[in-house]
Design an enzyme around this catalytic site. Structure first.
Site, PDB file in Angstrom:
ATOM      1  N   SER A 127      14.876  16.539  33.478  1.00 44.84           N
ATOM      2  CA  SER A 127      16.000  17.507  32.716  1.00 44.84           C
ATOM      3  C   SER A 127      15.222  17.531  31.275  1.00 44.84           C
ATOM      4  O   SER A 127      14.522  17.072  30.771  1.00 44.84           O
ATOM      5  CB  SER A 127      17.386  17.006  32.678  1.00 44.84           C
ATOM      6  N   TYR A 152      22.791  10.289  29.983  1.00 53.98           N
ATOM      7  CA  TYR A 152      22.388  11.299  31.078  1.00 53.98           C
ATOM      8  C   TYR A 152      20.635  11.596  30.877  1.00 53.98           C
ATOM      9  O   TYR A 152      20.059  11.256  31.751  1.00 53.98           O
ATOM     10  CB  TYR A 152      22.919  12.794  31.050  1.00 53.98           C
TER      11      TYR A 152
END
Length: 333
Positions: A127, A152
């Site tokens: 990501s 995350y």
């Protein structure tokens, strides 16, 4: 079976799977269909895939080690595309355990499957969040990513390190893809493009964080699918992978690659595009920056372009128009 694709009912996973099926590839897709967001939307994505005879679906959680072991016993895969994960920066603040289970334990199970099957290539989702508060833009794969600002992001950085170790120890070619703000038809309901479209068409206010002083490298889903499939064929070798990154060396068949549009758009400009194509004005609640968020993202895609010729083609105008049109059709507006 040639391909295992995890997270097949997800936004990116379903579209990558559809592209593979349309070109005749055999795909086993797995997903746990959790209720992080609308399960009916996930099932609708799956319905498109079930039309193909070369598709097999298994309802499996990647953190279930026994279920992954059964896949190992039943199939032999040449490629693994691992897109399953607990997504969302903000939700990781509320429910960190879900990220530890899916993104760390689950990824470990997929790495073990790749090792046991000696796959030709493991491609997995990282990501743009790994860049954290990096002040240098555009974000490059050579940049330091030691300061994630959300759990995350930390799990995605950990995935890259885990993949590097497996690649080094077991000669597993592994490519991590750092996705930048993917949007488009069939998109995730927890992300701003969907949230804004839903609220504006429903005459409800939208929350605009950092008082609108945000920019994102919005990347249309078709361009992301192209990037995944191109990267799948760019199998790294010990001496042919991307050099210079903090996670790259000549001892591993390993690389990390940005998949973005490389044209960041101001958040207020994106909202105005939704207004144009929806024919409605947004009601906006201007708010402070949320924890775990960053003001701007901007992808340097030169590595992926050099390796594969990747070139995103979809303008924000075309992408937003397609997104709003899909939303109207899907929800019968």
């Amino acid at each position: 079976m040639k391909y295992l694709l995890t997270g097949v009912a997800g936004f990116i996973g379903s579209e990558v799977c559809l592209a593979l099926l349309q070109r005749g590839e055999e795909v086993v897709g797995i997903d746990n269909l959790n209720d992080y967001y609308d399960v009916l939307l996930k099932e609708s994505r799956l319905a498109k895939l079930h039309e193909f005879s070369n598709f097999i679906f298994r309802k499996i959680s990647v953190e279930n080690r026994d279920a992954i072991a059964e896949l190992n016993a039943e199939y032999q895969f040449e490629y693994i595309i691992h897109l399953a994960a607990q997504a969302g920066v903000r939700y990781s603040i509320e429910n960190p355990e879900a990220y530890i289970d899916s993104n760390l334990v689950g990824f470990g199970n997929i790495l073990e499957l790749a090792r046991k099957q000696s796959v030709r290539h493991l491609v997995y989702a990282s990501s743009s969040s790994v860049y954290g508060e990096n002040g240098k833009q555009p974000f490059s794969e050579q940049d330091n990513v030691d300061h994630p600002v959300s759990l995350y992001a930390a799990t995605k950085k950990a995935n890259e390190a885990m993949a590097h170790s497996y690649s080094h120890l077991y000669d597993i070619p592994a490519t991590g893809l750092r996705f930048f703000t993917v949007y488009g038809p069939w998109g995730r309901p927890d992300m701003a493009p969907f949230l804004f479209t839903d609220a504006i068409l429903g005459n409800r206010p939208i929350n605009v964080f950092n008082h609108g002083n945000m920019a994102r490298d919005f990347t249309y889903i078709d361009d992301v699918v192209d990037g995944v499939l191109l990267a799948l064929n760019a199998i790294p070798t010990k001496h042919g992978g991307m050099m210079g990154s903090s996670l790259n060396d000549t001892t591993a068949c390993f690389q990390v690659l940005n998949v973005g549009n490389s044209q960041p758009v101001k958040l207020m400009d994106f909202i105005q595009a939704i207004e144009r194509f929806s024919g409605k004005k947004a009601k906006m609640n201007f708010m402070d920056m949320q924890k775990g968020d960053v003001p701007s993202t901007y992808a340097d895609i030169s590595q992926l372009r050099t390796l594969t010729g990747y070139s995103p083609k979809t303008s924000i105008e075309d992408g937003v128009q397609a997104t709003v049109s899909w939303y109207r059709e899907y929800y019968g507006l």
